[in-house]
Motif scaffolding. Structure first.
Motif, PDB file in Angstrom:
ATOM      1  N   UNK A 196     -12.584 -28.584  11.006  1.00 47.06           N
ATOM      2  CA  UNK A 196     -13.386 -27.403  12.453  1.00 47.06           C
ATOM      3  C   UNK A 196     -13.436 -26.291  11.417  1.00 47.06           C
ATOM      4  N   UNK A 197     -14.122 -25.311  12.291  1.00 43.36           N
ATOM      5  CA  UNK A 197     -15.244 -24.340  11.578  1.00 43.36           C
ATOM      6  C   UNK A 197     -15.041 -23.242  12.368  1.00 43.36           C
ATOM      7  N   UNK A 198     -14.263 -21.951  12.447  1.00 48.14           N
ATOM      8  CA  UNK A 198     -14.162 -20.584  12.798  1.00 48.14           C
ATOM      9  C   UNK A 198     -15.132 -19.059  12.581  1.00 48.14           C
ATOM     10  N   UNK A 199     -15.670 -18.932  13.150  1.00 47.06           N
ATOM     11  CA  UNK A 199     -15.894 -17.468  12.853  1.00 47.06           C
ATOM     12  C   UNK A 199     -14.995 -16.374  12.794  1.00 47.06           C
ATOM     13  N   UNK A 200     -15.247 -15.363  12.316  1.00 42.03           N
ATOM     14  CA  UNK A 200     -14.362 -14.037  12.334  1.00 42.03           C
ATOM     15  C   UNK A 200     -13.876 -13.646  13.575  1.00 42.03           C
ATOM     16  N   UNK A 201     -14.543 -14.128  14.991  1.00 42.08           N
ATOM     17  CA  UNK A 201     -13.356 -14.719  15.925  1.00 42.08           C
ATOM     18  C   UNK A 201     -13.146 -15.323  16.500  1.00 42.08           C
ATOM     19  N   UNK A 202     -12.747 -16.410  15.617  1.00 36.82           N
ATOM     20  CA  UNK A 202     -11.808 -17.352  15.797  1.00 36.82           C
ATOM     21  C   UNK A 202     -12.451 -18.301  17.052  1.00 36.82           C
ATOM     22  N   UNK A 203     -14.043 -18.600  17.440  1.00 36.59           N
ATOM     23  CA  UNK A 203     -14.842 -18.602  18.231  1.00 36.59           C
ATOM     24  C   UNK A 203     -15.491 -20.413  17.478  1.00 36.59           C
ATOM     25  N   UNK A 204     -15.210 -21.527  18.192  1.00 37.56           N
ATOM     26  CA  UNK A 204     -15.642 -23.017  17.388  1.00 37.56           C
ATOM     27  C   UNK A 204     -17.277 -22.829  16.702  1.00 37.56           C
ATOM     28  N   UNK A 205     -17.826 -22.866  15.790  1.00 43.36           N
ATOM     29  CA  UNK A 205     -18.924 -23.241  15.323  1.00 43.36           C
ATOM     30  C   UNK A 205     -18.898 -24.385  15.111  1.00 43.36           C
ATOM     31  N   UNK A 206     -21.022 -24.264  14.537  1.00 42.88           N
ATOM     32  CA  UNK A 206     -21.206 -25.467  14.093  1.00 42.88           C
ATOM     33  C   UNK A 206     -20.544 -26.174  12.898  1.00 42.88           C
ATOM     34  N   UNK A 207     -19.618 -26.954  12.607  1.00 44.19           N
ATOM     35  CA  UNK A 207     -19.207 -27.519  10.857  1.00 44.19           C
ATOM     36  C   UNK A 207     -20.219 -26.679   9.433  1.00 44.19           C
ATOM     37  N   UNK A 208     -21.547 -27.447   9.862  1.00 41.29           N
ATOM     38  CA  UNK A 208     -22.160 -26.827   8.589  1.00 41.29           C
ATOM     39  C   UNK A 208     -22.182 -25.469   7.913  1.00 41.29           C
ATOM     40  N   UNK A 209     -21.892 -24.336   9.612  1.00 40.06           N
ATOM     41  CA  UNK A 209     -21.391 -23.152   8.131  1.00 40.06           C
ATOM     42  C   UNK A 209     -20.885 -22.792   7.693  1.00 40.06           C
ATOM     43  N   UNK A 210     -19.659 -24.173   7.567  1.00 43.55           N
ATOM     44  CA  UNK A 210     -18.487 -23.919   6.819  1.00 43.55           C
ATOM     45  C   UNK A 210     -19.255 -24.598   4.927  1.00 43.55           C
ATOM     46  N   UNK A 211     -20.725 -25.220   5.250  1.00 41.83           N
ATOM     47  CA  UNK A 211     -20.629 -26.010   3.616  1.00 41.83           C
ATOM     48  C   UNK A 211     -20.039 -27.619   4.367  1.00 41.83           C
ATOM     49  N   UNK A 212     -19.247 -27.778   5.629  1.00 38.86           N
ATOM     50  CA  UNK A 212     -19.042 -29.682   5.059  1.00 38.86           C
ATOM     51  C   UNK A 212     -19.510 -30.394   6.478  1.00 38.86           C
ATOM     52  N   UNK A 213     -19.644 -31.182   5.986  1.00 41.34           N
ATOM     53  CA  UNK A 213     -20.250 -32.423   6.479  1.00 41.34           C
ATOM     54  C   UNK A 213     -19.194 -33.123   7.981  1.00 41.34           C
ATOM     55  N   UNK A 214     -18.105 -32.281   8.011  1.00 38.34           N
ATOM     56  CA  UNK A 214     -16.896 -32.541   8.889  1.00 38.34           C
ATOM     57  C   UNK A 214     -15.854 -33.181   8.979  1.00 38.34           C
ATOM     58  N   UNK A 215     -15.928 -33.762   7.138  1.00 40.75           N
ATOM     59  CA  UNK A 215     -14.838 -34.646   7.153  1.00 40.75           C
ATOM     60  C   UNK A 215     -13.447 -34.203   5.991  1.00 40.75           C
ATOM     61  N   UNK A 216     -13.028 -34.809   5.802  1.00 42.34           N
ATOM     62  CA  UNK A 216     -11.821 -34.842   4.731  1.00 42.34           C
ATOM     63  C   UNK A 216     -11.787 -35.831   4.459  1.00 42.34           C
ATOM     64  N   UNK A 217     -11.974 -36.703   3.499  1.00 36.71           N
ATOM     65  CA  UNK A 217     -12.007 -38.343   2.819  1.00 36.71           C
ATOM     66  C   UNK A 217     -10.618 -37.924   2.168  1.00 36.71           C
ATOM     67  N   UNK A 218      -9.612 -38.945   2.084  1.00 39.85           N
ATOM     68  CA  UNK A 218      -9.104 -39.107   1.213  1.00 39.85           C
ATOM     69  C   UNK A 218      -8.937 -40.549   0.963  1.00 39.85           C
TER      70      UNK A 218
END
Length: 1708
Positions: free
Chosen positions: A1033-1055
């Protein structure tokens, strides 16, 4: 006399008194209180209607009798005969055919009526707990079906019992209104003087089912903050509501005048005219005038009045004049939506006949003629749907779909083996149980029929068009179709169970040829006895086939071996035996001959005619010798032993041996033992002194007792024919021509004509054993195998394929630019029969693909808005008299046009956007034309760009325009700022994981999804390394939910993760078979497997576990041991060992011994020694014997022959015998013993019976190359002796016993089929379109359930993984603003709210955060599903001193009125309310009524209510309140509680109904109820009691009767404790038990009853005694009997019989 008369007088007086009392009693009993008789007529039920005809005219009877009110039956004369009911009546005789004429009519259930209300005089319950039990009734009657006329119920009861007339129901308790707690007090309505404070509460539950109405929702409290410094404001301006929108009266005329003026002064310049025309055209396009809406701008007005605090209107001059309020404004003339008439109904969606779903639906529509404008009514639904059925006579059947399958693939055993061990999947030559698969596809079952019907209809239409007469169409059943493969369709069209896609199968196991051991070599014989000239000879030996192999005897090894020999012959004499030795010249003893007994035998040993052996000289007599009385006696020769070699060579030769022994010594011969004994005892000189030792023929030396001869002297050169495998079946040239003719005539290559006979060849060579191939002449020609045999040519099978399926659909999708995205479509076909035996091959192309045809325009519609028109003001002539009005400025209204466009911009009809586009944009809006004094500014510019995020500031600007630049007030930057500055946006994003880890998911290989065929996947990866996922999950500086692409993430952690592979149970290989448990007869042999590794991770289970938890698998099969397999072999008896030598007679007692060994018996005789335990110990010959060595001249007998067999049945009367014969006759005077011996037969000693014994079935035996499938169970016959010993089968066969058992049966070893799973389905859509908790699922199913010991299906049949987190955007209203009324204090105004874009994480908690509206740009304008956006609404701002209604409260939560114990829900509602607010105490009488409204809802919560209490500070009385089960304090809902007495307090409070707090501070019950206490001594409940009403002075009725209080809760007319109060005897104590005085009263009544009964008994017994003694009493003249007792003035009773008694006594 005096004493007797006194006695009799008293007794008669007592009897008379008792009789009078009895008469009074019975007269009283015979009459009721109301004077009616106590006897009445009682009737029984009517009997069955009897009669000869059906219908009316029958008769039925019933019993009638007289009964007493107490229930017993009495005489008919006691009842009133005039009221006697009839015992017969006419009736309707019902017959079976009346069933179709009459039936029950069931009425509707009536209203539920309380049970207590139905009971006459019964009191209604004081309290209602959840619901009151009730009864509802209905009318039920028998009717005649034809006209509905009523009939007798008995007619319908004849066929069916009468339906029930009433049923239980539940009446909900009255639900009182429940309100919330009060809100805090408001501030005082005035800042000085006397005002009011208010507090309000809202309705939570409305009154239902007759419950109490809602209490006041508002409480008022006067307040006085302080004295006013000056006079209070008494007047205020009030704005009224806007009037309806109207058009100016002169608008049309003024527009016509304006157009006329423009037309007179036209522009003559062509260029100017062209520019004007272009401008008009552009304006016309922008206006987009349409018939769908007609916007007319009108005006509306409102009044402004001055009102007093008491709400009365006064003059405007009394109000302080502020800025002039707007009293006229532009408006849009409201127009309702207008729609056209309904179109005709469309075609039914079901245009074919389908019995499973016969009904479809059809629709009709209507068009919008006029859109709603302003506040006009919205449009009604434009579409309507109704069910329908296909109409017409020739309705074709609907397309039916069914599953089809391809042919089963080849049965493969390796599929099963690879399931168990992948290393075994590559083995060849496997057989037994296997697995075969096929594909399943869906086809249209009746496609040919529908095509035929369609063709027939087209032909009929063509025929009608051409008007040609044609014969009628033949019936459908006469049409024949060509059987072809059907076209596959999408699988979802087929319903019902899917056929099996895999099944177990059987690969026939080849049966290996089994042969017997080689037989003995036969005699030297010709190859062909019919042609003996010049041919060489052969000795042959043979073996037989013991188990026929697959494919016939040709697959067996050679069965005949040949050995070249010299002097062949076809027939020869065979020795049967020798006769007795006959001395020559008829002497009694001495040399002689033995004649041979022979038979003529062929080369196979079979007896033939003796004439065939005529060419061969017969056997010569054999020389022999009969010993004389003093000669040595030898035994006969034993049979020749087995030849030591099968053939002879330079290094080895075969030998045979035979022996004989000495049975008696000759006279005069001294044995070495005798000489030795004499030498020892007498000395060597004494030996010649015994002349009696001499005489008779001497015994030979030891070497003469043994003979050896050569055997098998033939060379070791063995030949045999060896065959190769049969070649392929080819066409026979002799039948080629006929075959070609048949093939040419065959219609198809798959018909029976393509099958014919062919031939097979093989290679046959002559082989020398241990050498190799030799010329064919070395082998005998007789047993030479054939090299050619006929065969059946296999039939050809061509490839059969389905036609190509239809092309897959081409879903059209568009990109952001509105262009269609290119896609491909494909079609496939399936192979349903593979080619074989030279049939036509399949086409290589099974799938085709092509590009989809793109539409010219991407489908889709959108609204296009045009420019706003000029702001339109109210005409000047209407507003020129308004204060502050200016001609060319002020508030106005502007409109714009809206059109419907395709995505490419092409204009289309507006109805298209109504169906598929979003809500239509607004076409009107308020506008403001600035006045001269107003400040005019440009719009804000865009913010300047930032050099970097979080660094510096950005600005935007605007400027004054026109004359505003020179106005001082406009230059005030605080009022009209010209620039805005804000920090540059600081977009910082933070990524973090959220949610749980997903299931471990294996990486997917490139899987081809197909909807046409369902296959069984043979190898689907089930374990190994996979990956699990966790959402980011990606949050901005105001703790608002934004698209995960803003965090340079494809949306998952793989293990990485591991799915453990299942490990099957592993067993060892089979052990060797054990030895047969019996050496003779039938036994068992066993082999086993042992556990090597237990299963884990869902592996294939072990077969079973034994007592040590070790898996062990056994196989037990019966075995047959030849009883002659091991035999005892005894050597000849040794020389006699004489223990007591008669030196004179050369004889005596002695011992003979011999060696006995257990040997393996072969076809050539015993061959090698084995362990003794293998032979039968009971049959072991003796190894030593004691006997007497015959003396010279004694009779010498041969050994005893075998015992004869006892005949059955065995009895002691029967005997068996054995015989011997004389070898040496005795001398004269001596006799031979008997040469026969008999003994009686005794069962199980020397006489035995024999019978067959059948063994148990073996375990299922498979071929060595099979792991499962079909096998054989065997069992064996055993010949058992009557003593239980197994013997050779020949004993049973000699008795010709019947063999009635089946020795072999087929069996099946269940194949261990692993669970076969389908592929994982595609991932499902996300369970949530946005938020943190979205999941995607995929499933798989068991295609083949596990069988036998196969690996079971895994428990995980579905997997999930998180969806990529997406922010949840939604439109949300802000709170309503305060009611705004322009420039005045109060009146009708408007309140506003905004539509804001919010983002949240999709959770239930938290409303989210506000974000830019652009992020909601892709959403439909709706709030909580409501598309009607309302951003403003009318409101009322109360004037000072006015009493008014508040705004509606929020809707309460959904409440369910229910009974939890009964599980019954009556209704679910929610409610909202409006409370009253007051500002002036004087205006309270003018307040409006409070209001509430309710609406049904779903999912209501069922609450309970209970009283709670707590100690009140500084008070002895507790604080009591009602609380709902969710913890909310309420008013109403709790059960009613009687108010407590003022000057007393009970702790805890008296909660139970009908209880109150007494003056002593103790909870007690009201009158008519008794206290039931809890174990702790507190009042638990008040129970109603039966009461005994005691009349008092105030009661007029004097009798006492028991009754129950009609309503004990009503207040008494007299006060408690005063005279005249009705009081009650309470039999129950506080704990509910009977009080002690109740038991006392019962005991007293019982004693009184006993006393009365005793007195009656004594009186009756006295009466009898007196009557018996009357004859002895004295009577006076008057007939009076005087009882004389101790009391002289006794009772005198006049007795009517006394005179007769006295007379009779006097005469006597």
């Amino acid at each position: 006399m005096g004493l007797g008369g006194s006695c009799r007088g008293r007794w008669h007086l007592l009897v008379a008194l008792l009789l009078q009392l009895g008469c009074i009693f019975w007269r009283g009993r015979a009459q009721m209180e109301d004077g009616k008789s106590v006897y009445f007529w009682e009737t029984g039920p009517w009997g069955r209607c009897m009669g000869s005809d059906c219908g009316p005219g029958g008769s039925q009877s019933r019993a009638v009798w007289c009964a007493h009110v107490d229930g017993w039956t009495t005489l008919h004369t006691n009842c009133d005969q005039a009221q006697r009911p009839s015992n017969q009546r006419n009736c309707f005789r019902v017959c079976d055919w009346h069933r179709d004429l009459y039936d029950w009519r069931l009425g509707a259930w009536n209203e539920c009526v309380s049970v207590s209300g139905r009971t006459s005089g019964a009191p209604r319950p004081f309290t209602c707990s959840g619901g009151e039990e009730g009864i509802q009734t209905r009318e039920v009657g028998c009717i005649l079906k034809s006209d509905g006329s009523p009939a007798e119920d008995a007619i319908c009861e004849y066929f069916e019992p009468q339906p029930r007339l009433e049923q239980a129901c539940l009446i909900p308790c009255p639900q009182d209104c429940v309100v919330s707690e009060y809100s805090p007090w408001t501030s005082c309505s005035k800042t000085c003087g006397t005002g009011l404070r208010n507090r309000v509460r809202s309705v939570l539950v409305p009154p239902l089912f007759g419950g109490a109405i809602c209490p006041n929702l508002t409480e008022f409290q006067s307040c006085k903050p302080g004295s006013c410094a000056g006079p209070e404001g008494m007047y205020s301006l009030r704005v009224g509501p806007w009037s309806p929108c109207i058009l100016p009266q002169t608008r049309t005329a003024r527009q016509a005048k304006r157009r006329k003026g423009k037309g007179q002064g036209g522009v003559k310049d062509p260029e100017t005219r062209e520019l004007i025309q272009k401008k008009r055209t552009r304006n016309r396009l922008n206006r987009q005038e349409s018939s769908f809406w007609d916007i007319q701008v009108g005006y509306q007005t409102r009044d402004v009045t001055c009102i007093h605090r008491n709400s009365s209107s006064v003059g405007r001059s009394l109000c302080i004049q502020r800025e002039a309020a707007l009293t006229i404004q532009s408006c849009v003339l409201p127009k309702d939506c207008q729609v056209s008439d309904w179109s005709d109904w469309g075609l039914c969606s079901k245009a074919c006949a389908d019995p499973a779903s016969p009904r479809g639906d059809r629709t009709r529509s209507r068009q919008v003629l006029q859109f709603p404008v302003g506040d006009g009514a919205e449009c009604p639904p434009l579409d309507e749907r109704e069910p329908c059925e296909p109409e017409g006579d020739a309705v074709t059947p609907c397309a039916a779909y069914t599953w089809r399958t391809t042919e089963w693939a080849e049965c493969r055993v390796d599929l099963l083996l690879s399931q168990q061990d992948r290393r075994r999947g590559n083995l060849t030559g496997l057989c037994g149980g296997g697995l075969q698969t096929r594909e399943v596809y869906c086809v249209q079952a009746n496609a040919e029929l529908l095509k035929y019907i369609k063709d027939m209809r087209e032909k009929d239409k063509a025929a009608q068009t051409q008007k040609q007469q044609k014969p009628s169409v033949p019936p459908l059943l006469s049409v024949s179709f060509q059987i072809t493969a059907s076209r596959p369709v999408e699988n979802w069209l087929c319903e019902g169970p899917i056929p099996e896609r895999s099944q177990l199968c059987q690969v026939a196991c080849p049966i290996e040829c089994q042969v017997s051991p080689w037989g003995a070599w036969g005699p030297c014989t010709f190859e062909n006895c019919d042609d003996q000239a010049g041919k060489k000879g052969f000795k042959l030996r043979r073996r037989q086939i013991t188990n026929e192999p697959t494919g016939g005897p040709a697959n067996c090894p050679h069965l005949v071996e040949g050995l070249p020999c010299d002097e062949p012959g076809c027939y020869d004499w065979s020795l049967v035996g020798l006769d007795r030795c006959i001395p020559a010249e008829q002497r009694p003893c001495g040399p002689g001959t033995q004649l041979a007994r022979v038979r003529c035998a062929n080369s196979h040993g079979e007896t033939v005619d003796k004439s065939l052996c005529s060419s061969t000289p017969p056997l010569e007599p054999v020389a022999c010798e009969v010993p004389c009385s003093r000669d040595c006696v030898l035994s006969d020769w034993t049979t020749w032993s087995t030849c030591s070699q099968t053939c002879s060579s330079k290094t080895m030769e075969g030998k045979q041996m035979r022996t004989r022994s000495i049975l008696a010594y000759n006279a005069g011969e001294v044995t070495a033992m005798v000489v030795a004994w004499i030498t020892v005892m007498e000395g060597l000189s004494r030996v010649p002194k015994f002349p009696e030792l001499l005489g008779g023929a001497l015994c030979p030396n030891s070497s003469a007792l043994q003979e050896v001869r050569n055997c098998n002297e033939h060379a070791c050169t063995v030949y045999h024919w060896q065959t190769g495998p049969w070649g392929p079946c080819t066409e026979d040239p002799s039948t080629a021509s006929s075959l070609n003719a048949s093939v040419a005539a065959a219609p198809t290559s798959t018909g029976p004509g393509s099958c014919s006979k062919g031939m097979q060849t093989r290679k046959v060579i002559c082989v020398r054993v241990n050498v190799g191939q030799v010329p064919p002449k070395k082998c005998p020609d007789g047993p030479r195998p054939s090299t050619v045999r006929p065969c059946q040519l296999p039939c050809k099978k061509d490839c059969i394929m389905t036609p190509f399926s239809e092309w897959t659909s081409c879903p059209v999708s568009c990109d952001a630019a509105g262009n269609a995205v290119k896609r491909k479509q494909s079609r496939k076909r399936l192979i349903i029969q593979m080619p074989s035996n030279g049939g036509q091959d399949c086409a290589e192309l099974l799938e085709e693909e092509r590009d989809c045809q793109l539409p010219e325009t991407c489908p889709g519609f959108r609204w296009k808005t045009h420019k706003w028109r000029k702001c339109q003001l109210v005409p000047w002539f209407l507003r020129q008299d308004r204060p502050g009005a200016q001609e060319a400025c002020g508030p106005g209204l502007q409109t714009r046009a809206v059109s419907c466009r395709q995505l490419d911009g092409t204009q289309v009809d507006v109805s298209e956007c109504l169906k598929s586009a979003r809500a239509m944009p607004a076409i009107t809006q308020r506008c403001q034309l600035p006045c001269q004094d107003d400040c005019q500014l440009t719009n804000w510019s865009k913010f300047s760009s930032c050099s970097a995020d979080c660094v510096g500031v950005r600005t935007r600007k605007r400027a004054l325009i026109g004359r505003s630049k020179k106005k001082d007030k406009c230059k005030n930057t605080q009022m009209y700022p010209l620039s805005e500055t804000q920090y540059c946006p600081c977009d910082k994003y933070n990524a973090q994981p959220v949610g749980n880890w997903s299931d471990c998911i294996l990486p997917e290989a490139g899987r081809a999804e197909s909807t046409l065929g369902l296959k069984v996947q043979e190898d689907i990866k089930e374990c190994g390394q996979g990956y699990r996922y966790q959402a980011m999950v990606c949050y901005d500086q105001d703790s608002r939910l934004v698209e995960t692409s803003r965090c340079n993430s494809h949306g998952y952690i793989e293990e990485a993760c591991i799915i453990p592979c299942p490990s099957d149970c592993k067993l060892s290989e089979w052990s060797n078979w054990s030895r047969c448990s019996k050496s003779c007869g039938s036994g068992v042999k066993v082999r086993s497997k042992w556990l090597r590794e237990k299963p884990y991770n869902g592996g294939r289970p072990c077969p079973k576990l034994d007592h040590v938890n070790q898996a062990q698998v056994y196989e037990v099969v019966p075995c047959q041991s030849d009883c002659n397999q091991y035999v005892w072999v005894a050597e000849p008896w040794s020389i006699w060992k004489v223990s007591n030598v008669d030196l004179k007679e050369n004889c005596g007692e002695g011992v003979q011994t011999r060696k006995v060994r257990c040997m393996l018996n072969t076809i050539d005789g015993p061959s090698e020694g084995v362990e003794d335990y293998l032979c039968d110990p009971e049959e072991m010959p003796l190894g030593a014997r004691e006997s007497r060595l015959p003396c010279p001249e004694d009779c010498v007998l041969n050994d005893w022959g075998p015992w004869s067999r006892c005949s059955l049945p065995c009895t002691r009367s029967k005997s068996r015998a054995r015989a011997t014969y004389t070898l040496r006759s005795p001398s004269v005077g001596r006799l031979c013993p008997n040469n026969t011996e008999e003994e009686p037969c005794s069962l199980n000693l020397n006489c035995f019976d024999y019978f067959f014994n059948i063994t148990d079935w073996s375990t299922c035996q498979l071929s060595p190359s099979a792991v499962c499938g079909k096998g054989i169970k065997t069992r064996m016959l055993d010949c058992v002796r009557s003593d239980g010993k197994s013997v050779d089968m020949k004993f049973c066969e000699e008795m010709s016993l019947e063999k009635k058992w089946q020795m072999n049966i087929s069996c099946v070893v269940e194949c261990p089929v692993n669970c076969q799973l389908s592929e994982w389905s595609a991932w499902s859509e996300c369970s949530q379109t946005c938020g943190l908790e979205g999941k995607m699922w995929r499933q798989r199913s068991a295609v083949q359930a596990s069988q036998g010991d196969g690996r079971p299906c895994p428990s995980q049949m579905e997997q999930w993984k998180p969806c990529p987190v997406r922010p949840c955007y939604r439109w949300q209203y802000s709170s309503w603003s305060e009611c705004r009324v322009e420039s005045v204090v109060c009146g009708h105004g408007t309140r506003y709210r905004n539509l804001t874009c919010f983002v949240s994480d999709g959770g239930e908690q938290g409303e989210g955060s506000q974000v830019d509206e652009e992020l909601c740009g892709g959403l439909e304008l709706s709030v909580d599903g409501d598309k009607r956006i309302r951003l403003k609404e009318a409101c009322t701002l109360p004037c000072p001193g006015e009493c008014y209604l508040m705004e509606w409260s929020d809707w309460s939560s959904c409440i369910s009125i229910c009974v939890k114990e009964a599980g019954v829900d009556f209704v679910s509602v929610r409610v909202r309310s409006r409370a009253v607010l007051a500002q002036e105490p004087e205006n309270l009488q003018l307040c409006p009524d409070q209001a509430w409204e309710s609406q049904p809802c779903t999912g209501g919560e069922c609450y309970e209510y209970k009283w709670l209490s707590s100690a009140r500070p500084n008070s002895s009385r507790p604080l009591i309140w009602c609380q709902r089960s969710d913890g909310l304090n309420v008013t109403g809902g709790c059960p009613p509680v009687t108010p407590m007495v003022e000057n007393s307090a009970c702790d805890p409070p008296c909660v139970p109904p009908t209880s109150f707090c007494s003056e002593a501070g103790v909870c007690t019950c009201e009158e008519g109820f008794t206290e039931v206490l809890s174990p702790s001594g507190l009042l638990d409940q008040c129970a109603p009691i039966p009461v005994l009403e005691i009349p008092t002075a105030s009661d007029k009725k004097g009798d006492v009767k028991t009754s129950r209080a009609i309503n004990p809760t009503l207040p008494a007319t007299t006060q408690p404790g005063r005279t005249g109060r009705t009081w009650y005897l309470q039999p129950y104590g506080p704990d509910g038990s009977l009080k002690v005085w109740v038991y006392g009263v019962a005991a007293g009544a019982f004693v009184l009853l006993i006393f009365v009964v005793s007195m009656i008994y004594l009186a009756c017994s006295y009466c009898a005694r007196v009557h018996r003694s009357l004859a002895a009493q004295e009577c006076d003249a008057n007939g009076a009997v005087v009882w004389t007792g101790q009391n002289p003035p006794g009772m005198v009773y006049t007795c009517p019989d006394c005179q007769e008694l006295a007379q009779s006594s006097g005469s006597s």
